[in-house]
Scaffold this motif. Structure first.
Motif, PDB file in Angstrom:
ATOM      1  N   GLU A 273      -6.644  -2.698  -0.214  1.00  0.00           N
ATOM      2  CA  GLU A 273      -6.910  -1.103   0.708  1.00  0.00           C
ATOM      3  C   GLU A 273      -6.795  -0.353   0.979  1.00  0.00           C
ATOM      4  O   GLU A 273      -7.092  -1.593   2.700  1.00  0.00           O
ATOM      5  N   ALA A 274      -6.883   0.745   1.732  1.00  0.00           N
ATOM      6  CA  ALA A 274      -6.859   1.527   2.728  1.00  0.00           C
ATOM      7  C   ALA A 274      -7.999   0.367   3.874  1.00  0.00           C
ATOM      8  O   ALA A 274      -7.839   1.035   4.854  1.00  0.00           O
TER       9      ALA A 274
ATOM     10  N   LEU B 274       0.833  -1.304  -0.158  1.00  0.00           N
ATOM     11  CA  LEU B 274      -0.015  -0.375  -0.298  1.00  0.00           C
ATOM     12  C   LEU B 274       0.801   1.080   0.384  1.00  0.00           C
ATOM     13  O   LEU B 274       0.893   2.409  -1.020  1.00  0.00           O
TER      14      LEU B 274
END
Length: 465
Positions: free
Chosen positions: A426-427, A298
């Motif tokens: 993802e986050a 990430l």
């Protein structure tokens, strides 16, 4: 460290304690050093995310599944003999992993490492219990041993980054000189340890059922994370796991040769220690896996910078170990354990909340510092609680029970987090994963107070009667 050693025992025991601490450092280092190397291994050997998980799980499954057998073998044949054989096999497996040319060979090497560690770990605990008398001396030795183990977990991710910058193969090959040093030191300084008990049989049936159940369950979770797996295949894997669990429980209830010694089943402190080790690994113990993926996939850190990013965490783990050793003596192991889990929960929650809000120094560092300190506090106090009331002659098996819980949790939690993260995290997925680990830490904070209240009620009932 020297002053701690002097407090833990006389000059004649320093060599033995140094050897077993080195071996414990090796086990912990080998488990965590692989984390930062995972993306590089996957790229070179063409392993998918679900298969790459098994670089961690192959080690953890065999370690957890055979630890109780290792404890019985240590009690049966002697801790020193078990230690020496296991450390040599560990070194050979590390060499094979370092030279592996495909995924199958690498996973096989990781499995053999886990197998060797399953025999090495209980032998270490058996040797500590044989060297130090029950009470303050043994508690101090266990605190130092726990500090070294937790530091090995933290140092592994830092060293993994440095070595992976050269080649991921060095994360395996670094173990070879350490195992040689431990083997030579064991020959020179280790006493016979726990006396061999020739009348005991090793519970092979229980081992096959228990290890098979864990393996099937982790395979089931792996299939859940694989979009190509059919629902029938997933259901079949869960069914196999359930049947093996039932078979294991029936065998434990009826067999004369059980995995968990019946004399240990009523030990209240051991039960608390077992649950604590599970929740420890499901919370801050799994943080290494999440953070290394977060930094490299990430945040786009290189392996070297990802490893360096773990330095603050490693430093605070060591400080937490040191603080826990003193806190156990002053406020008790149960209170220390509760504080460790609370601090860890705060750190993990902070990582979830601040994730993606800014640079490393503001959105990762505060959570890493808090969770790292709590990590060190938990690791030391949980083993002091779990082993303090174990009867002589069963230390290897008791230690194996606790570490079985720890690495069973590792295998299951990594598989669970793989599902939460998905194929391209993802986050948002990372935030949910950190919240899952926070939940486990909160559960750990409730453990010791509940256990203490139950103990108080039991003692009150005994006085009334």
């Amino acid at each position: 460290m020297t002053s701690t050693l002097n407090r833990a025992g006389s000059a004649g025991t320093i060599g033995a304690l140094s050897v077993v601490c080195l071996a414990q450092f090796l086990i912990a280092l080998d488990y965590s050093i692989i984390y930062v190397a995972l993306p590089s291994i996957g790229g070179e050997l063409s392993l998918s995310a679900s298969l790459l998980q098994w670089v961690v799980s192959a080690y953890a499954v065999l370690f957890a599944g055979l630890l109780l057998v290792g404890g019985r073998v240590s009690d049966r044949f002697g801790a020193k003999r078990t230690f020496l054989v296991a450390v040599v096999v560990f070194g050979l497996a590390s060499a094979l992993g370092g030279f592996a040319q495909d995924g199958a060979a690498l996973l096989a090497a990781r499995g053999v490492q886990g197998l060797a560690a399953a025999f090495l770990q209980p032998a270490i605990l058996g040797l500590i219990s044989a060297t130090f008398a029950s009470g303050t001396a043994r508690s101090r030795a266990l605190a130092l041993w726990g500090a070294v183990g937790a530091s090995g977990l933290a140092a592994g991710v830092v060293l993994g980054g440095v070595l992976t910058a050269l080649s991921w193969r060095w994360t395996f090959l670094i173990n070879v000189p350490l195992t040689l040093l431990a083997a030579v030191g064991g020959l020179l300084w280790l006493a016979a340890g726990v006396r061999a008990r020739s009348g005991e049989r090793v519970p092979l049936t229980a081992a096959v059922l228990g290890t098979g159940a864990l393996l099937a369950f982790v395979v089931s979770l792996t299939l859940v994370a694989d979009p190509a797996a059919s629902s029938a295949l997933v259901g079949g894997a869960f069914l196999v796991a359930a049947l093996l669990v039932i078979g294991f429980l029936v065998n434990e209830a009826r067999s004369q040769n059980v995995m968990v010694d019946r004399s240990l089943r009523g030990d209240r402190s051991l039960k608390v220690g077992i649950v604590a080790t599970y929740l420890y690994m499901a919370s801050v113990g799994s943080e290494f896996y999440l953070v290394t993926l977060l930094l490299q996939e990430l945040e786009n850190f290189s392996p070297l910078w990802a490893g360096l990013g773990f330095l603050p965490l490693a430093a605070l783990v060591t400080l937490g170990n040191m603080a826990a050793g003193r806190a156990v003596e002053r406020i008790g192991a149960e209170t220390t354990l509760t504080l460790g889990f609370l601090i860890s929960a705060a750190g993990l929650a902070l990582l979830a909340v601040l994730l993606g809000s800014g640079p490393y120094a503001t959105h990762l560092l505060p959570g890493l510092l808090l969770s790292g300190f709590g990590h060190g506090v938990i690791y030391t106090s949980m083993f002091v609680i779990g082993t303090r009331d174990v009867p002589e002659g069963h230390q290897g098996s008791a230690g194996a029970l606790m570490t079985t819980s720890q690495y069973l949790s590792a295998a299951v939690t990594v598989a669970l987090l793989t599902i939460v993260l998905g194929p391209v995290p993802e986050a948002g997925e990372f935030r949910w994963a950190f919240l899952v680990t926070t939940g486990f830490a909160v559960a750990g904070a409730l453990l010791a107070p509940l256990a203490l209240r139950r103990r108080a009620r039991a003692q009150g009932g005994e006085e009334v009667s």
